[in-house]
Design a protein around this motif. Structure first.
Motif, PDB file in Angstrom:
ATOM      1  N   GLU A 155       4.225   6.687  26.515  1.00  0.00           N
ATOM      2  CA  GLU A 155       3.628   5.358  26.366  1.00  0.00           C
ATOM      3  C   GLU A 155       3.960   4.758  25.005  1.00  0.00           C
ATOM      4  O   GLU A 155       4.160   3.562  24.867  1.00  0.00           O
ATOM      5  CB  GLU A 155       2.109   5.437  26.540  1.00  0.00           C
ATOM      6  CG  GLU A 155       1.671   5.539  27.987  1.00  0.00           C
ATOM      7  CD  GLU A 155       0.170   5.711  28.110  1.00  0.00           C
ATOM      8  OE1 GLU A 155      -0.362   6.703  27.580  1.00  0.00           O
ATOM      9  OE2 GLU A 155      -0.468   4.861  28.732  1.00  0.00           O
ATOM     10  N   ARG A 156       4.001   5.630  24.014  1.00  0.00           N
ATOM     11  CA  ARG A 156       4.309   5.095  22.690  1.00  0.00           C
ATOM     12  C   ARG A 156       5.783   4.710  22.551  1.00  0.00           C
ATOM     13  O   ARG A 156       6.138   3.856  21.753  1.00  0.00           O
ATOM     14  CB  ARG A 156       3.892   6.098  21.614  1.00  0.00           C
ATOM     15  CG  ARG A 156       2.502   5.734  21.052  1.00  0.00           C
ATOM     16  CD  ARG A 156       2.060   6.681  19.983  1.00  0.00           C
ATOM     17  NE  ARG A 156       1.414   7.821  20.589  1.00  0.00           N
ATOM     18  CZ  ARG A 156       1.375   9.036  20.046  1.00  0.00           C
ATOM     19  NH1 ARG A 156       1.992   9.253  18.906  1.00  0.00           N
ATOM     20  NH2 ARG A 156       0.743  10.017  20.646  1.00  0.00           N
ATOM     21  N   LEU A 157       6.614   5.368  23.369  1.00  0.00           N
ATOM     22  CA  LEU A 157       8.043   5.035  23.313  1.00  0.00           C
ATOM     23  C   LEU A 157       8.401   3.780  24.109  1.00  0.00           C
ATOM     24  O   LEU A 157       9.460   3.195  23.923  1.00  0.00           O
ATOM     25  CB  LEU A 157       8.866   6.202  23.859  1.00  0.00           C
ATOM     26  CG  LEU A 157       9.004   7.416  22.940  1.00  0.00           C
ATOM     27  CD1 LEU A 157       9.954   8.430  23.571  1.00  0.00           C
ATOM     28  CD2 LEU A 157       9.551   6.996  21.577  1.00  0.00           C
ATOM     29  N   LEU A 158       7.507   3.374  25.022  1.00  0.00           N
ATOM     30  CA  LEU A 158       7.844   2.285  25.946  1.00  0.00           C
ATOM     31  C   LEU A 158       8.409   1.029  25.277  1.00  0.00           C
ATOM     32  O   LEU A 158       9.411   0.491  25.754  1.00  0.00           O
ATOM     33  CB  LEU A 158       6.623   1.910  26.793  1.00  0.00           C
ATOM     34  CG  LEU A 158       6.321   2.850  27.963  1.00  0.00           C
ATOM     35  CD1 LEU A 158       5.054   2.394  28.679  1.00  0.00           C
ATOM     36  CD2 LEU A 158       7.470   2.883  28.949  1.00  0.00           C
ATOM     37  N   PRO A 159       7.797   0.546  24.209  1.00  0.00           N
ATOM     38  CA  PRO A 159       8.344  -0.677  23.608  1.00  0.00           C
ATOM     39  C   PRO A 159       9.802  -0.516  23.191  1.00  0.00           C
ATOM     40  O   PRO A 159      10.579  -1.466  23.279  1.00  0.00           O
ATOM     41  CB  PRO A 159       7.454  -0.931  22.392  1.00  0.00           C
ATOM     42  CG  PRO A 159       6.451   0.134  22.362  1.00  0.00           C
ATOM     43  CD  PRO A 159       6.566   0.997  23.559  1.00  0.00           C
ATOM     44  N   ILE A 160      10.149   0.689  22.811  1.00  0.00           N
ATOM     45  CA  ILE A 160      11.546   0.912  22.412  1.00  0.00           C
ATOM     46  C   ILE A 160      12.479   0.717  23.605  1.00  0.00           C
ATOM     47  O   ILE A 160      13.523   0.068  23.506  1.00  0.00           O
ATOM     48  CB  ILE A 160      11.713   2.317  21.816  1.00  0.00           C
ATOM     49  CG1 ILE A 160      10.800   2.442  20.595  1.00  0.00           C
ATOM     50  CG2 ILE A 160      13.173   2.598  21.470  1.00  0.00           C
ATOM     51  CD1 ILE A 160      10.842   3.792  19.941  1.00  0.00           C
ATOM     52  N   PHE A 161      12.058   1.242  24.757  1.00  0.00           N
ATOM     53  CA  PHE A 161      12.876   1.060  25.954  1.00  0.00           C
ATOM     54  C   PHE A 161      13.032  -0.425  26.258  1.00  0.00           C
ATOM     55  O   PHE A 161      14.113  -0.907  26.576  1.00  0.00           O
ATOM     56  CB  PHE A 161      12.253   1.764  27.160  1.00  0.00           C
ATOM     57  CG  PHE A 161      12.382   3.243  27.124  1.00  0.00           C
ATOM     58  CD1 PHE A 161      13.631   3.835  27.250  1.00  0.00           C
ATOM     59  CD2 PHE A 161      11.280   4.056  26.950  1.00  0.00           C
ATOM     60  CE1 PHE A 161      13.765   5.201  27.205  1.00  0.00           C
ATOM     61  CE2 PHE A 161      11.400   5.426  26.904  1.00  0.00           C
ATOM     62  CZ  PHE A 161      12.653   6.005  27.027  1.00  0.00           C
ATOM     63  N   ALA A 162      11.917  -1.140  26.158  1.00  0.00           N
ATOM     64  CA  ALA A 162      11.962  -2.552  26.523  1.00  0.00           C
ATOM     65  C   ALA A 162      12.832  -3.349  25.556  1.00  0.00           C
ATOM     66  O   ALA A 162      13.434  -4.348  25.927  1.00  0.00           O
ATOM     67  CB  ALA A 162      10.553  -3.127  26.569  1.00  0.00           C
TER      68      ALA A 162
END
Ligand SMILES: Nc1ncnc2c1ncn2[C@@H]1O[C@H](COP(=O)(O)OP(=O)(O)OP(=O)(O)O)[C@@H](O)[C@H]1O
Ligand SMILES: [Mg+2]
Lengths: 282, 252, 282
Positions: free
Chosen positions: C7-14
């Motif tokens: 969940e914390r990595l999600l913004p990076i993917f986006a």
């Protein structure tokens, strides 16, 4: 007078739609008729022979398969996770809008530019060489917007009631997403992914400098090997070599295989979508 | 002397800038059915969703005051919302089984709360489905999609899903509003049985239903709690003029 | 709420889409701009001669830009009327059953790989055009325009259809109530109401045509000359990159020049995407 104008106008609309349908059928039928003449089991399962004037296209089929699989392995998780973030986590309106603009902009970049990027980054900088890996990564970036958009739409369509019910029994947000939202959105995500595969399998320009070779006797052994691919094979047969009277029939055969492949992929996606719509009970 | 399961003190709630609950004080008796009535938009659902903190999901909600569950402040003392929601289950107005099998629906909460033992899980699922009186109807098709059931059956399945994790309180938000009279009767009867084990709060628009099923009734108007008393008393001798008007159909 | 690792990595993917966009731009800059050391930007863009392998070489891409413009304009002459016609037909005239049959055709038309379009153009359309117009060679700007037009049609149609079908029903009913017939309602109420979406559709259609590579590579011919004649061969930018990258030695002027063309293409398409975004918002 008004009546005539209307008749002519509506007729023009019908002509447009006929034009589109006929264009598609013309391509499909013409290539099928010519292509099926050379198509047989041997053509599908043999390697090219005698300087591309005889034999089959087996390595190209395998190459396209490998490239497509590699593309999906790379693009699917990235796309789905991006979409999950956009729909379920991103709170800030400006941020999501900015990301969406980026997605649309990436979707509009010409395929040959992806090829240049892949050449400079994957082939040269990362030193993956001309290989399945370089090609799949390049194609993956190209179809990322397709997968993000399809996943976003599918996730957005999951009713809020399902999520609330999940929270109400004490599930965390991540549990709700993995156990309820994702499975419910899966048919839509699969549809989008299939469309992406169809696009990747048919593209030539991005793999031109990053993955393909004109001729290969042995199948690739590793993801760092170069491959043959169906779309490039058609192009090469039509523009390289000297024995065009032998090459063009093979090109017809390859075209019918590629077209058949891509069209069935698209058709499956459309079917899943229609069935999904019918099966939906909420 | 009745025991009070949930106590709200000076509870206020805003959606953004618009106040939705105004200074609510209410004590919900244990092992009884408490009905919440009031005209549309008065904040019944909102109050209900305070008790399991489902409003937390909505951006911009702000809450003051305290809500105690067994003397514990659910906003401050409890270690997380998930253990709160394990104790306070909910059944919704819009019948909402998951698009999974009947069995998977009931098992969902158990899995969430870490149940591993297969035999135990199966027993618990069976028990929950029996408790909601659905067993004879579905025992041969546990692995069919939940959407193959009728609306009333689906709602009972949702109740089974809620009670499978053995909550202490079950919240019902207009559980019968989309059901036919026979299904409604079944669910009302079910509530009667459930209150032996659970504390039940039900939001309803249906005065007869409130009179039939509840032991206590709260009447709300425009975000305020106007009156709260034993159901018999409220329906025979309402204390507040506004309650009387509502009960006699003068508005709402 | 506590977030887990993913969940914390999600913004990076986006944000990866933007990373890719910037990455592409950066690479094109790094690999493209060295050409401006030996050929000033102005001469690069407005130079009338593209002789990359002459001695001394000349790198003027005006003929390539003109080539791209010609085939794009030609394509639009087909894609806009027919694409809009299809869009209006699908959203205003077709009933559900017809739409469910016809719409997949348009989607399939979008799914045909560009190399298959190119192949079809080479083996069928080019010889036909050569015969009909008594040309010495059938691979011309006109040929490419026709095929590109068919390719861009689905892009225009699908985006315009979204815009048109989101026009509120009440508007149509109001128009009918005033005694307008269907054609008048379409042309005076529906189309104007969907105007900005239709503009977006057209702009994205332009982007599709300008960025298309394999088709023009195979059928536009190969002469990098400036000509107003649609029945002459031309060489669009995309085709130049695709055709010459294989032969350009890495790090040579020619290599950098091709990346610089990529940069020009990239900037054009990003510009078009942003303009389309503007229109879509309204
Ligand atoms: N997510 C939200 N954001 C902003 N305002 C909301 C939100 N949900 C509800 N409201 C407002 O809060 C008020 C109370 O809503 P609530 O759903 O609690 O009413 P209710 O009594 O349950 O009504 P009903 O009988 O129609 O279900 C309403 O005025 C509603 O407009
Ligand atoms: Mg409500």
């Amino acid at each position: 007078m008004r009546k005539q104008k209307e008749l002519i106008g509506l007729l023009a609309l019908r002509v447009s739609i006929l034009f589109a349908v006929i264009s598609f059928l013309a391509i499909l039928i013409f290539i099928s008729i010519k292509g099926f003449k050379v198509l047989n089991i041997g053509f599908l399962l043999e390697v090219p022979k005698d300087g591309m004037t005889k034999g089959g296209i087996f390595p190209a089929i395998i190459g396209t398969l490998y490239l497509s699989i590699g593309t999906v392995i790379f693009a699917l998780p990235l796309g789905v996770l991006s979409a999950i973030y956009l729909i379920e986590y991103a709170k800030h309106k400006g941020l999501t809008k900015t990301i969406r603009i980026g997605v649309d902009a990436l979707a509009g970049v010409p395929s040959v530019v992806f090829g240049l990027f892949g050449l400079a980054v994957f082939v040269k900088l990362f030193n993956f060489g001309v290989s399945i890996l370089s090609g799949a990564l390049t194609l993956g970036i190209m179809i990322l917007p397709v997968i993000i958009k399809a996943s976003e739409e599918a996730i957005l369509a999951v009713p809020k009631e399902f999520k609330e019910a999940s929270f109400a029994v004490g599930a965390t947000k991540w549990q709700t997403i993995t156990k309820i939202v994702f499975p419910t959105a899966l048919p839509g995500i699969i549809t989008g992914t299939i469309l992406g595969i169809g696009r990747a399998a048919g593209e030539t320009a991005p793999i031109l400098f990053t993955a393909v070779t004109f001729y290969q006797r042995l199948l690739p052994h590793s993801i760092l090997d170069e491959v043959m691919a169906l779309p490039y094979h058609i192009y090469a047969l039509m523009t390289e070599g000297t024995a065009s009277e032998y090459q063009v029939p093979i090109a017809y055969g390859t075209a019918v295989v590629l077209l058949g492949l891509v069209m069935s992929i698209n058709f499956i996606a459309i079917l899943i979508r229609i069935r999904g719509r019918r099966a939906k009970k909420w | 002397m009745v025991n009070h399961k949930i106590i709200a003190k000076n509870l206020n709630l805003w959606y953004g800038n618009s106040p939705c609950l105004k200074n609510i004080n209410i004590s919900i008796p244990e092992n009884a059915v408490t009905a919440i009535m009031g005209p549309s938009g008065c904040g019944k659902s909102t109050l209900l969703r305070v008790f399991n903190r489902l409003n937390d999901l909505i951006d911009g909600t702000r809450i003051t005051g305290e809500v105690l569950l067994d003397e514990q402040d659910i906003y401050k003392d409890m270690k997380d919302v998930f253990s709160l929601r394990k104790k306070v289950g909910m059944v919704f107005q819009k019948v909402n089984p998951f698009p999974k099998t009947i069995f998977e629906n009931v098992v969902y909460g158990l899995k969430i709360h870490g149940w591993k033992d297969k035999a135990k899980i199966e027993k618990q699922v069976q028990k929950s489905i029996i408790d909601v009186g659905l067993w004879d109807e579905v025992k041969d098709c546990l692995h069919k999609n939940a959407f193959s059931l009728s609306g009333g059956q689906q709602q009972r399945l949702c109740i089974a899903r809620a009670i499978a994790i053995e909550p202490e309180v079950v919240l019902f938000d207009e559980p019968c509003s989309s059901l036919d009279p026979i299904s409604t009767a079944k669910i009302e009867q079910l509530m009667e049985e459930l209150k032996e084990k659970y504390t039940i709060i039900i939001v309803t628009h249906n005065l007869q239903q409130a009179a039939r099923v509840s032991d206590y009734t709260a009447f709300m108007l425009l975000g305020e709690l106007i009156e709260f008393s034993e159901t018999n008393q409220m329906f025979t001798t309402p204390k507040d003029k506004r309650t009387e008007n509502y009960l006699t159909g003068k508005f709402g | 709420m506590k977030k887990n690792f993913i969940e914390r990595l999600l913004p990076i993917f986006a944000l990866l889409t933007w990373v890719f966009l910037f990455g592409i731009m950066l690479i094109l800059f790094i690999e493209g701009t060295p050409i401006f050391k030996s050929v000033p930007i102005f001469r690069f863009i407005f130079g009338r001669h593209w002789y990359p392998v002459h001695e001394p070489p000349e790198f003027g891409i005006l003929p390539l830009i003109c080539g791209s413009l010609m085939v794009t304009v030609g394509a639009l002459i087909i894609a806009i009327p027919f694409g809009l016609g299809c869009a209006i037909y699908l959203s205003e005239i077709a009933n559900r059953a017809v739409r469910e049959v016809v719409k997949p055709f348009i989607e399939m038309l979008a799914g045909v790989p560009s190399v298959v379009y190119g192949f079809f153009g080479m083996v069928l359309l080019a010889p036909m055009i050569q015969k009909i117009f008594h040309l010495s060679i059938g691979l011309t700007a006109f040929t490419a325009s026709v095929i590109l037009g068919v390719m861009a049609l689905p892009t225009v149609a699908s985006i315009a259809e979204d815009a048109i079908s989101s026009v509120p029903k009440a508007l149509r009913e109001a128009s009918f109530a005033l005694g307008a017939n269907q054609w008048e309602t379409i042309t005076r109420v529906v189309v104007p109401a969907a105007k900005s979406g239709i503009f977006a559709a057209i702009i994205l259609g332009i982007g599709r045509a300008i960025g298309e590579t394999m088709t023009v590579l195979m059928i536009a011919g190969c002469c990098a000359v400036i000509t107003p004649n649609f029945f002459k061969p031309v060489r669009p930018m995309t085709a130049t990159i695709a055709a010459e990258m294989g032969e350009a030695p890495m790090g040579s002027m020619h290599y950098h020049a091709l990346f610089a063309i990529g940069l020009v293409l990239f900037l054009i398409t990003i510009g078009l995407s942003l303009i389309a975004e503007r229109f879509k918002e309204r």
